[in-house]
Design a protein around this motif. Structure first.
Motif, PDB file in Angstrom:
ATOM      1  N   LEU A   1      71.112  21.619  19.130  1.00 31.90           N
ATOM      2  CA  LEU A   1      71.798  21.810  17.722  1.00 31.90           C
ATOM      3  C   LEU A   1      71.136  22.587  16.671  1.00 31.90           C
ATOM      4  N   GLY A   2      69.759  22.527  16.967  1.00 29.79           N
ATOM      5  CA  GLY A   2      68.724  23.215  15.985  1.00 29.79           C
ATOM      6  C   GLY A   2      68.404  22.207  14.757  1.00 29.79           C
ATOM      7  N   ASP A   3      68.779  20.992  14.993  1.00 32.72           N
ATOM      8  CA  ASP A   3      68.426  19.822  13.716  1.00 32.72           C
ATOM      9  C   ASP A   3      66.886  19.576  14.045  1.00 32.72           C
ATOM     10  N   ILE A   4      66.336  19.059  12.824  1.00 32.24           N
ATOM     11  CA  ILE A   4      65.037  18.560  12.833  1.00 32.24           C
ATOM     12  C   ILE A   4      64.705  17.159  12.965  1.00 32.24           C
ATOM     13  N   ALA A   5      63.660  16.649  13.279  1.00 32.30           N
ATOM     14  CA  ALA A   5      63.452  15.103  13.409  1.00 32.30           C
ATOM     15  C   ALA A   5      62.997  14.514  12.021  1.00 32.30           C
ATOM     16  N   PRO A   6      63.496  13.518  11.514  1.00 34.13           N
ATOM     17  CA  PRO A   6      62.629  12.823  10.636  1.00 34.13           C
ATOM     18  C   PRO A   6      61.344  12.394  10.688  1.00 34.13           C
TER      19      PRO A   6
ATOM     20  N   SER B   1      68.246  33.054   8.884  1.00 35.25           N
ATOM     21  CA  SER B   1      68.760  31.834   9.442  1.00 35.25           C
ATOM     22  C   SER B   1      69.730  31.167   8.443  1.00 35.25           C
ATOM     23  N   ARG B   2      69.185  31.286   7.094  1.00 36.83           N
ATOM     24  CA  ARG B   2      70.196  30.721   6.089  1.00 36.83           C
ATOM     25  C   ARG B   2      71.383  31.567   5.935  1.00 36.83           C
ATOM     26  N   ARG B   3      71.267  32.840   5.928  1.00 33.33           N
ATOM     27  CA  ARG B   3      72.314  33.673   5.809  1.00 33.33           C
ATOM     28  C   ARG B   3      73.303  33.653   7.136  1.00 33.33           C
ATOM     29  N   LEU B   4      72.784  33.624   8.383  1.00 35.34           N
ATOM     30  CA  LEU B   4      73.660  33.259   9.269  1.00 35.34           C
ATOM     31  C   LEU B   4      74.660  32.087   9.305  1.00 35.34           C
ATOM     32  N   HIS B   5      73.694  31.162   8.975  1.00 34.76           N
ATOM     33  CA  HIS B   5      74.462  29.897   8.736  1.00 34.76           C
ATOM     34  C   HIS B   5      75.827  29.494   7.815  1.00 34.76           C
ATOM     35  N   GLN B   6      75.137  30.333   6.736  1.00 34.31           N
ATOM     36  CA  GLN B   6      76.298  30.328   5.714  1.00 34.31           C
ATOM     37  C   GLN B   6      77.419  31.314   6.048  1.00 34.31           C
ATOM     38  N   GLY B   7      77.030  32.634   6.641  1.00 39.79           N
ATOM     39  CA  GLY B   7      78.222  33.489   7.085  1.00 39.79           C
ATOM     40  C   GLY B   7      79.041  33.006   7.988  1.00 39.79           C
TER      41      GLY B   7
ATOM     42  N   GLY C   1      84.468  30.122   9.163  1.00 39.58           N
ATOM     43  CA  GLY C   1      85.195  29.084   9.883  1.00 39.58           C
ATOM     44  C   GLY C   1      84.815  28.272  11.169  1.00 39.58           C
ATOM     45  N   TYR C   2      83.409  28.726  11.517  1.00 36.85           N
ATOM     46  CA  TYR C   2      83.026  28.126  12.560  1.00 36.85           C
ATOM     47  C   TYR C   2      82.474  26.691  12.608  1.00 36.85           C
ATOM     48  N   GLN C   3      82.601  25.881  13.324  1.00 36.94           N
ATOM     49  CA  GLN C   3      81.891  24.574  13.181  1.00 36.94           C
ATOM     50  C   GLN C   3      80.420  24.745  13.885  1.00 36.94           C
ATOM     51  N   LEU C   4      79.526  24.207  13.171  1.00 37.11           N
ATOM     52  CA  LEU C   4      78.061  24.407  13.444  1.00 37.11           C
ATOM     53  C   LEU C   4      77.485  22.916  13.807  1.00 37.11           C
ATOM     54  N   GLY C   5      76.149  23.217  14.143  1.00 39.11           N
ATOM     55  CA  GLY C   5      75.507  22.167  14.770  1.00 39.11           C
ATOM     56  C   GLY C   5      74.905  21.062  13.669  1.00 39.11           C
TER      57      GLY C   5
ATOM     58  N   ILE D   1      70.718  28.230  15.392  1.00 39.11           N
ATOM     59  CA  ILE D   1      72.271  27.865  14.796  1.00 39.11           C
ATOM     60  C   ILE D   1      72.959  27.768  15.860  1.00 39.11           C
ATOM     61  N   ALA D   2      73.719  26.324  16.181  1.00 36.61           N
ATOM     62  CA  ALA D   2      74.575  26.072  17.177  1.00 36.61           C
ATOM     63  C   ALA D   2      76.102  26.293  16.641  1.00 36.61           C
ATOM     64  N   VAL D   3      76.713  27.183  17.482  1.00 37.47           N
ATOM     65  CA  VAL D   3      78.288  26.847  17.176  1.00 37.47           C
ATOM     66  C   VAL D   3      78.992  26.072  18.172  1.00 37.47           C
ATOM     67  N   ILE D   4      79.825  25.204  17.843  1.00 34.08           N
ATOM     68  CA  ILE D   4      80.353  24.301  18.439  1.00 34.08           C
ATOM     69  C   ILE D   4      81.638  24.582  18.918  1.00 34.08           C
TER      70      ILE D   4
END
Lengths: 84, 403
Positions: free
Chosen positions: B192-197, B310-316, B321-325, B334-337
């Motif tokens: 999902l491209g998420d980071i760990a705390p 990365s920020r531009r692709l995520h926002q775009g 209307g895509y659901q992202l991870g 950036i993961a498209v679900i």
């Protein structure tokens, strides 16, 4: 000082309650009901369910132990041993 | 005994049938793409069509860096095509020592050990560090190499819910105090491209006297002041005992490593089976890796451009209307679900026909049974290319009916 039958029956009942939300097929639960075969759980469901069991009984079921547990009865036995 | 042997392949029949049904529906096989030519870190020729690469993990675009390529050619000339031997026998050349020195400099650590792949680095570290009666505590969404490292070793394995600090704390609290414990975390989770705390998780691990290993495969190069990874950005360098990484992402070649300040670290070269019982990396590979790692120390402008992409692709994608991870761009993934396999594969194919390659990811590799189109950005993607990527996503998404 082994657990009494009523302790075990109580654990079985509690385990069955925790299985319910994951029992999408509505399989009947008995000692010999298997998680992979009868309940058709995948590894992700197993993970969520094991976490629920661990939190309920304040125990840890390592993946090594999980590999030895196929049936509801075996799980109840493991829980009884671990919380003893 | 007579008769045919029991066919050991029959267990794969359901998968073979599922795959055939998918291919019979007219889509291309997402797991058999061939790059006929690779023109740059961001462009390849696939079935005669020039295609933008958005699924390579080539985050820093080092694969075609002229200094990196030159170093590899020189090593090939000077040292030959391969070592034909284990690191502990005839397989340690000057280049292997140089890449380990580059890693020590990059991470500021006393020790570095290089494995032949990142997968083997996790196999080796996890299986060797924790022995029978000791514990390895892992995130449920850990990479396959972490799970396999556990299975190769003899330790007891405990899982906690993905990225849950509370769950980790609870499970560590239930373990007996005496045995050694290794908590394995990843800086970036690659599905999902998420980071760990990491700040909170490392603090919890230390509270329970566990050692900590962080896999920075997807964080090296562009997190933290020196690009060391998420653990650097989280400010927990002093409390992380082992950092595992790979050369096959930001570094741009192949190989794996672990760095550490542990005073006994070098003994691993004698006891770590995935290090001892395999051939070492070819001289050209370690030369390209060493050159690339040293260049990554001074790559601030590239890092900044990667984050911008990365920020531009995520926002775009979100605006399309895509659901992202993830709710925001946490990494270069950036993961498209997608709701199911059918729509995931059809969108994947429409993107490819539009000239864009992304990764299709499906269970069991993905968490919670998700179907993902995983995009990984590169510092070499130009602003124009990111614009083209979004245009292709818009056209393909509308054609398939998912946006």
């Amino acid at each position: 000082m082994g657990a009494t039958m009523s302790d075990r029956a109580e654990t079985f009942a509690r385990v069955a309650e925790l299985i319910a939300p994951f029992n999408k097929k509505g399989a009947t639960l008995g000692e010999d009901t298997t998680f992979a075969g009868d309940l058709e759980w995948d590894s992700l469901t197993v993970m969520d369910f094991v976490a629920a069991i661990e939190d309920e009984f304040d125990i840890l079921i390592t993946m090594n132990m999980q590999a030895e547990i196929d049936t509801v009865g075996q799980l109840v036995d493991a829980v009884e041993t671990l919380k003893a | 005994m007579s008769g045919d042997p029991k066919d050991l392949f029959s267990k794969f029949d359901p998968l073979i049938a599922e795959r055939q049904a998918l291919l019979d529906s007219g889509v291309r096989d997402p797991f058999s793409i061939v790059m006929d030519e690779v023109r740059s870190p961001t462009l390849a020729l696939i079935q005669g069509r020039e295609t933008i690469l958005l699924g390579t993990y080539n985050y820093m675009g080092m694969t075609f860096d002229p200094d990196v390529v030159a170093a590899g050619k020189k090593a090939l000339d000077d040292f030959g095509a391969g070592t034909t031997g284990s690191r502990v026998l005839n397989g340690t050349y000057q280049g292997h020592k140089e890449v380990e020195a580059a890693l020590r400099d990059f991470y500021g650590t006393a020790h570095a050990i290089v494995f032949s792949t990142g997968y083997q680095a996790n196999l080796g570290m996890i299986s060797t560090l924790a022995a029978k009666g000791e514990y390895v505590i892992i995130d449920a969404d850990s990479h396959a190499s972490i799970y396999d490292g556990c299975f190769l070793g003899d330790a007891e394995i405990v899982r906690f819910r993905h990225n849950s600090v509370e769950d980790l704390d609870k499970r560590l609290g239930r373990l007996p105090p005496e045995p050694g414990k290794l908590v394995v975390l990843e800086g970036v989770y690659s599905m999902l491209g998420d980071i760990a705390p990491l700040k909170e998780m490392v603090a919890v691990a230390k509270k329970h006297h566990a050692m900590v290993l962080v896999d920075e495969a997807h964080g090296m190069g562009f997190f933290g002041k020196h690009g060391r990874g998420v653990f650097e950005e989280a400010g927990v360098e002093a409390d992380v005992d082992f950092v595992v990484g790979t050369f096959s992402k930001s570094v741009g070649t192949v190989g794996g490593f672990c760095v550490s300040n542990h005073p006994s670290f070098e003994v691993l070269r004698l006891v770590c089976r995935p290090y001892v019982f395999t051939a070492s990396l070819p001289p050209s590979v370690v030369a390209t890796a060493a050159t690339s790692i040293r260049k990554l120390m001074h790559a601030a402008p590239k890092r900044a451009h990667l984050w911008k992409n990365s920020r531009r692709l995520h926002q775009g994608l979100r605006e399309l209307g895509y659901q992202l991870g993830t709710a925001d761009a946490q990494s270069a993934i950036i993961a498209v679900i997608l709701p199911d396999q059918d729509r995931a594969v059809r969108l994947w194919q429409a993107l490819l026909e539009g000239g864009l390659y992304v990764n299709l990811a499906r269970p069991p590799a993905t968490p919670a049974g998700m179907y993902l189109l995983r995009c990984s950005l590169c510092a070499e993607h130009s602003d124009d290319q990111v614009g083209q990527i979004l245009a292709i996503f818009e056209a393909a998404g509308k054609a398939v009916g998912v946006i």
